[in-house]
Every structure is written in structure tokens, then in C-alpha cells.
Design an enzyme around this catalytic site. Sequence first.
Site, PDB file in Angstrom:
ATOM      1  N   HIS A   1      -9.528   2.331  -0.046  1.00  0.00           N
ATOM      2  CA  HIS A   1      -8.085   2.170  -0.070  1.00  0.00           C
ATOM      3  C   HIS A   1      -7.703   1.643  -1.447  1.00  0.00           C
ATOM      4  CE1 HIS A   1      -4.060   1.525   0.867  1.00  0.00           C
ATOM      5  NE2 HIS A   1      -4.146   0.873   2.005  1.00  0.00           N
TER       6      HIS A   1
ATOM      7  N   HIS B   1      -2.435   8.259   6.069  1.00  0.00           N
ATOM      8  CA  HIS B   1      -2.734   6.972   5.439  1.00  0.00           C
ATOM      9  C   HIS B   1      -4.139   6.562   5.889  1.00  0.00           C
ATOM     10  CE1 HIS B   1      -1.958   3.341   3.321  1.00  0.00           C
ATOM     11  NE2 HIS B   1      -2.011   2.574   4.379  1.00  0.00           N
TER      12      HIS B   1
ATOM     13  N   CYS C   1       0.794  -1.225   0.000  1.00  0.00           N
ATOM     14  CA  CYS C   1       0.000   0.000   0.000  1.00  0.00           C
ATOM     15  C   CYS C   1       0.829   1.279   0.000  1.00  0.00           C
ATOM     16  CB  CYS C   1      -0.960  -0.024   1.183  1.00  0.00           C
ATOM     17  SG  CYS C   1      -1.863  -1.586   1.234  1.00  0.00           S
TER      18      CYS C   1
END
Lengths: 90, 402, 358
Positions: free
Chosen positions: B331, B296, B163
Site C-alpha cells: 500500500h 483499493h 490513502c
Amino acid sequence: MNQTVDELIPEIREELIKQLNLEGMLPEGFDENTPLFGEGLGLDSIDSLELVVLLDRNYGIKLKDPKEGRHVFQNIRTMAEYVAKNRAHV
Amino acid sequence: MSQRVFITGFGIITSIGKNAEENLRSLIEGRCGYGPLEVLDSIHRQSVLACEIKMDEPQLCEAAGVRHSGGFTRTSLLGLIALHEAISSARLSVEDVKSSGLISATTTGGIREFEKYYHELMDPTLSGDFERFTDTATSGEHCERIADHVGIRKYLGTVSTACSSSANAMMHGAQLIKNNKLPRVICGGSEALSKFTVNGFNTLMILDSEHCRPFDSTRNGLNLGEGAAYIVLESEDSVAQSRKNPIAELKGYGNANDAFHQTASSPDGAGAIMAMKLALDSGQVQPSDIDYINAHGTATENNDLSEGLGIKRLFGDSIPYFSSTKPYTGHTLAAAGSVEAAFCLLALRKGMIWPNLNYKNVMPELGIEPVTQLKRGISLKNVLSNSFGFGGNTSSLLLASV
Amino acid sequence: MAEATKYFINGVGIISPQKTYDPNVFLTDITRYDQNVLTCIAPDFKAYINPIQMRRLSRMLRIGLSAATICLRNSRISIPDGIITATGYGFLEETAKFLQEILVQGERQLTPTYFMQSTSNALAGLVALTIKCMGYNNTYASRGFAFENALTDAMMQLNENASANILIGSYDEAAEVQYKASIRAHHFKTEYVNNLSLFNTNTRGSIQGEGSAFFMLSGKPSESTWGILDDIHQVYRPEQGALSSELEIFLRKNDVTNKSIDLIISGASGDSQHDAVLNALINTFFDDLPQARFKHLSGEYCTATAFAVWLGASILKRQQVPEVVVVDTAKIARRPGTILIVNHYMGKSFTYILLKRI
């Protein structure tokens, strides 16, 4: 097919060794009351996810909340007790 | 090593818009891409809601300007759409593009097509239309595919650090410029939803069955998303030669590893702090110079606590405005770093701060609160964008107005 | 912090289809394969990985972690300043396992470990976690350029801090799904050949290989330096004449001529058509130079240049060119001081790497 807790204990022990590749790695004196995590066997959070799959595959039990696993996966006995109580009857 | 790294354009496609303008409008109006899966075929369609781009293959092909039969995976198509916009937004000529590098990030590449045609591809006796996806499963394929389409040859690279991938892609691009290896590098990432990722995250039990709530005490996991974004990085010399007005500067960056757990962040945010601190140091700014952090903020129990504590420890009593834009887009995994860098660029341009939607309850362990309403008229100079990932990867980008 | 001016290879660790895991042995015992798939000859993993950690690791993670550990021991560094890995295929074996579960079990009761070990950065994360390295960490997954990106990145890290030690590693596995895809894409030969006579074939396609190679790169030499990595350059889909012109620029930039090079390591893969391009380039520039080849030993895979770098570094350190890699034994004359690697991957991604003796 209503296994008792005592009948489930050796079965779960065997499944656990298989699922988590623990063959030959169990410490001396390991039994159904030895903690699986932390000081006991030293399993980690990935193992606990594998145990969730084990309950689902073998007993049709779906744990929805990972936090629930903390109580269920204390040791083999707590797992057996949980299975005896919650298994899906087919 | 003295070259500054400027940003001269970018392109983006997410579930809240297929270009920068549409994304901006959605950010301002609080419109999210969250909902049932309609394009991806999965048994979890109704139970695992996600931020999906509601375009099927023919629609994406049309938007990307490619023929249907071309063997472009969804990841490549999303990438190409964002790449086209990045190239035109930076007003790059054909020659400019040719002399550029392309650093693209993805985690699953062409897995979506691989899973769809798996049986056919694995059976050597079969042939047919599926064969256009014969060798598209690996991560690097999408980068070559889109580079071939727009004519980039000079330098190619694919980053895959889960990620944090596209943040690391931007870092690699910036360093190529600082080291005078290239005048211009287009950096970013692309990620398509797939059964593979939906089921993967599902087995990790970190997907929320409701709309995600970053930094909220009741947060219960993340929502997946898909998208792509590319940022055009140019050297000082290149900008001067083309007499362009850069839109921002990539002033600093930091990359570290939490070295704590295969998939979880350390409870004290050690890796997060290191990445942010490196970004500040390399940009020669102080914590007090930071005006906004695009966190994040995945809304997993673990990430938000770790990141939040990291922010608290690094910034002490003067916590900058911060928010997670994950409720908007989900995400987007490897694309998250460049998608959120693009959101930071929009924030810098507009003097706005995007709200952390769905936030209600303060985390008792943290005691700090994100921005929950759209803020306008804010003078933004330096903003941080955080991206963390499995494998302990933590990265932070420092973007500054020029 | 001082900028690096040279890049020293201060340690190696490699597991490949040949017996290479012992850094003290250099291609003395060659393994022959007859079915076009070359797989790693692995050491006893217990020497490198503790059993509790090992029980869940996939084969390739075991190979990769062992290669990294061999390299760390060889370079006598316990915690480097950064870790960079490279892969073309990624962990396709684990990816396929998870995918098969999805398809066969209808997206139910899936094994999380397969998913976690399918991400391309799983090895870099595992190494970092194992040795508690919180420094720079990156993974490139760029098919034919992944290892090249990693080397370039490491050199740039050292340009910021010459005294840093960067652990760079490659891994690619001969996964069944990849092999089938490659056969379909005509990347590999369909007739069985013996790897040791790969270069006697005159057909399209190469043979499947795999491997994991780690290097410790630093701006400073050490007691265990193997050689110097001077420069690297990638050429993608060259237009007419570009391979030559880019090579000329590369040589000029690094101040070497064909007279100052002692050995060419060719990345010929056994594919008649692709090798013709590479051989034409090598023959034009370096007709009278001795040449070595390696893909009959390693097989072809995205990060095979890592095997070439190991081969080059070993030749420089030992001052010996094993006969099994030599193209024309009559030509090996000079003491190897400067080596040029010229590689191609599937005739599309070309790489030049310059290595020098310390």
C-alpha cells in the site's frame, strides 16, 4: 509481585481512566462488571488499541491479534483476570 | 465546462520497477516487491515486511538527476523520478511544463528525514549537513521542491487525504482543466516509507506479518509500500493544438465521505458506493459499461469487506473483473491512487488484467472472486480505480480508452 | 444544476490569536504578545464538542472542530454538501509526539491516537464524522497555497452546482517543532518584538501565528451572507515583472480598476525584505488607496490568508474598518465595497483575492 484479581481491579480502573482521558466521564454505577464497549461505557475501536498499549506498557503483555482484545476488554474484571494470568514476571 | 480531460503520459516508480516498462514487466510476470526492509532503518526490519524500493539516497539522486547535497527528501526524489518520466512520456516541451500545474499528494512528505535528523534539527546549537532538511517536514514541501526542479510555476497544490490522496489530486487537476483554468496539469503522488508510517500502522494492528491477501477470507492486514506516479492531464484544446494522440481519457471521478469512523470503513460500503456511483454518473456510463475495477483492496479485514459489499451492491449480478494490485506494490498510501491509475493505463494499453495475487479462499460474506490469473487479450473500454482512506475519504476514478 | 456565477460567503467561524470566536464581536479587544509566538484564544470547547468526543482530541482538532461548528451555526446549515480543509503545517504537534515516542521508546509501546491525529485530513474527517456529512471531502496541504487551493476547489464545486453549500476551513498550529525549523530557516525574527509594533521593525523574518478559520461558501446568497468571494489567483516564485503583469490580468479579468477598489488588505508579515516586494507592488498599483494589514494580529502561518478573508468579509458585512488594521487612518474614506487581498507567504507564494459587498 503477584497481585490478585481483586488487587488489580482498582489499579486497572485508574490506568484506564488515565489512558483514555475518562476523568469525570464515568457513568453512575460504573464498576468492574460494566461493559467497556457498546451499551456500557461506549468505548470504540481506537480505545481498544489504546488498551492494547496499556497492557504492554504496564504489564508487559503483548496482544498480537486485535480480535483477542474483544474477550480481554469486556470489562475491568476480565482485564484484571487476563493480567493476573498472563503478566510477564520480571 | 465541456472540456474533456485526456491523459497524454505518465511516469511511475514502485518496488516492482523504476519506470513504466519495468512495472509492466513485473505485473505480467507476477513479481512482487515484498520482503524485509533493507534501506529503511527500523527495529521492525525483519518482522514488518514491506514493498520497499531497494535504492538508497545516492542511487535515487542519480536516477532523479540531482546533486546529493540538494536537500531532496526521499519523497521528493521518488516524485521527481516519476515526474521526469511523465514529462517525457507526454513529450512536453520546456514551455509546456512551465505552463502546467502540478498537483501532488503525500501523507508524510519529508517525515523520513525529519525522524532521522530530529535531534539535530531540534537543537539550535548544532549545525551540519543535516541542515539541508531544515524545513522539509511539511507535506507541501515536496511539491514545491519538484516543481522548482522541473520549472513548474503556474499552479501548485498538495493534496493530503490519507490513502486516497493522489486520486483526489487527479480530480482537482481534472476540474482545473474542465473549468478552463489550466490547459495541462500533472497530477499524482509520492510516498516514502518511514519509521513513522511503519510504526503508525503497526500500532493500529492492521499490518499483516505475511504477504497480504486481498479479498481472501484469511486476509489479515496490509503490507506497506512506497512509490510515486504522475499522470499528465490535458484539455481537449491542448491535445488538439499539439496534435497528440492521448493514451486515455479521465472520463469521470467521484469523491465522498463514509462518515462512519476515524480510521475504519462502514460495514455496508456506503462511502465506496457513493464514490463509484459519482464516478459513473460524471462519466455518463452505466455499471454494465465497466470492464475492470482496480480495487483499493488493502487486505485489511475491514476495507475488503466494505469495498466488496459496495461493489456487489452497485454492480448486482454482473460484477466486472476486479483485482487488487496491492500484493505487488504494497500500500503506497498517498501514491496508491496514481500508482494504480498508472496500472489501469497499462491495462488499457495492453488489453490485460492484473491478477489479485495470493487469493485462495472466497469471503463467505461476499461470494465474489477477484481475477487471480493474468488475463490477456481483453478488450477494455472503461475501468474504475478505487482509493479509500482514513478520515472516511473515498474516491473513484473512471479511466477510458480513446 | 445551475452553474454558480458568484460565490457567497454565508457563514464564518474563526479561532485566532485574537478574540474572534464570537462572530458578533469584531476586533474590539486586542491581545498583545511579546515573545514572537501568537497562540489561539480559544472558547470553552464544551459549547461546541461533546465531552466523550473531546476526551481524545488534540488541541488543534478541538480548535478546528469548534471553528467549523461556529461556522455551521453562523450559516444556519447543519449538513453542507462538501467539506474542504487546508493546512500548511499539518498536525505537526501530534506528529512530533508520535515521533518522539518512536525515538525515545525505540519504536515500542506507541500511542495510536497520536498517529491517527497526525494525518492532515484528520480535521476534515472529524467534521464529516461529527455532522454525518457524506459529501465531497478534500484536504490541501500546500504550504503557502493550501487555503488558496481549497477556495479554488470550492468555487469549482459550485460551478457544478450553484445551490451547494461547501464548508471550507483552514488550520495551522504554532507547533514547537515547526517554530524551531522556521527559526533555523530564518523565517522568523530572532529578537523579541511586540506583535502590535510588528510593522515598526526593520529586520528580516516574521512572527509565528496560528489559527483555524471556516467559511460557508455557496452559489446562492442567504440571510447570513457576509460578502462575495469574486476570484482568487496564485503566483508562485514570480519572475521579474510577473507579479505586476499577473495582477493586471487578474484585475482586468474581473473587471476592476484601481479606482473601483476601496481597500487593500496587505499580507505584509513584518519581514523587511519580503514586505518591500509586496509594498512596491501595492504602491505601484494602488498608491492612493487605503490599506489594512493583519499579520500583527494573527501572526504568520501558511494559511494566514484565511484570516485575511475573514477580515475582509467582516469589513464588508459591518461596513467598518477597525482602526487596529488601518495603515494610514487619513485614507479611510469610502464605504468598503470592493476589497483586494494581496498576500505573500515567505516571499515565495503570492495570492490575490477579490472580495465584494453583496
